[in-house]
Write an enzyme that holds these catalytic residues in place. Sequence first.
Site, PDB file in Angstrom:
ATOM      1  N   HIS A   1       1.005  -1.200  -0.018  1.00 31.52           N
ATOM      2  CA  HIS A   1      -0.105   0.035   0.035  1.00 31.52           C
ATOM      3  C   HIS A   1       0.882   1.075   0.031  1.00 31.52           C
ATOM      4  CE1 HIS A   1      -3.496   2.455   0.378  1.00 31.52           C
ATOM      5  NE2 HIS A   1      -2.952   3.005   1.436  1.00 31.52           N
TER       6      HIS A   1
ATOM      7  N   LEU B   1     -10.502  -3.645   3.762  1.00 30.99           N
ATOM      8  CA  LEU B   1      -9.666  -2.767   2.884  1.00 30.99           C
ATOM      9  C   LEU B   1      -8.600  -2.050   3.559  1.00 30.99           C
ATOM     10  CD1 LEU B   1      -8.833  -1.752  -0.171  1.00 30.99           C
ATOM     11  CD2 LEU B   1     -10.295   0.138   0.395  1.00 30.99           C
ATOM     12  N   ASP B   2      -7.199  -2.747   3.220  1.00 31.03           N
ATOM     13  CA  ASP B   2      -5.999  -1.998   3.780  1.00 31.03           C
ATOM     14  C   ASP B   2      -6.017  -1.871   5.478  1.00 31.03           C
ATOM     15  OD1 ASP B   2      -5.127  -1.135   1.398  1.00 31.03           O
ATOM     16  OD2 ASP B   2      -6.079   0.712   1.425  1.00 31.03           O
ATOM     17  N   GLU B   3      -6.896  -2.949   5.917  1.00 30.64           N
ATOM     18  CA  GLU B   3      -6.796  -3.379   7.306  1.00 30.64           C
ATOM     19  C   GLU B   3      -5.889  -4.559   7.947  1.00 30.64           C
ATOM     20  OE1 GLU B   3      -8.066  -1.393   9.599  1.00 30.64           O
ATOM     21  OE2 GLU B   3      -9.191   0.096   8.507  1.00 30.64           O
TER      22      GLU B   3
END
Length: 281
Positions: free
Chosen positions: A189, A224-226
């Site tokens: 990311h 998402l993105d966790e």
Amino acid sequence: MANDHILTLSCPDKPGIVHSVTGLLAQQGLNILDLQQFSDPVSNSFFMRVHFGDADDVSSLDKPFEDLAKDREMTYEIRPKSYKPRVMIMVSKIEHCLNSLLFAQRTGQLAIEIPVVVSNHPEFKALVESQGIEFHHLPVTQATKLDQEKQILDLCTHHNISLIVLARYMQILTPGLCTAMSGRIINIHHSFLPSFKGAKPYHQAFDRGVKIIGASAHFVTKDLDEGPIIEQRVVRVGHADSAKELVEVGSGVESQVLGAAVKWWSERRVFLNGGKTVVFN
């Protein structure tokens, strides 16, 4: 080195684990070359990575470790140090992370096999195939996403894939694919998570006037993105840097962070610990 092995294990933390494990190895006449361990008082979990040798055959360890694993509620794995896991790379239209991984693998800096690259765009077909790697162009829309991800899973089965690396693959994976490959998908990311999630994080950072930017490599979950973070690095920027310059600076950090995460994973240094990771780097 050719006959060295890596033992990785995790279990509930209790006294005597190190004694039991090292004792089993000593009984087989095996030499411990490196040992790293961590006890997490929050999750009450114990993690250990052991590099040992010299052993042509480790089948004599099967029964003792099966018994120990049952007694200790332990998950463990023993692999030859020379073992190279098979990795699928997924990419969209930004190539720096793909290039970096291909170079590292080709020059022996990254001990993995890359049998296949998947993209939702055709741009990198010639680049990938020039290195003797299969390239699959699998376009995707909201209407075709489930069918496309089924093709991805079929390729994983066909090529015996252990890990999917999202090297700037700019599509959100469905919960189905995340579940099917749980703990086996790493994403880069282009932001220092948990800040600036979603699209165009460098532009978000520019708008906020940040003084550092960075990149985060993490396991993918349905959120998402966790997912659990494996590695993060940052670089300083200033008020005079444009959004374009932030993107350019960030590209190098992304390649470094993703490369490190994949390398550590391939060397069995990364352990999942709930929503976090333990990394023996």
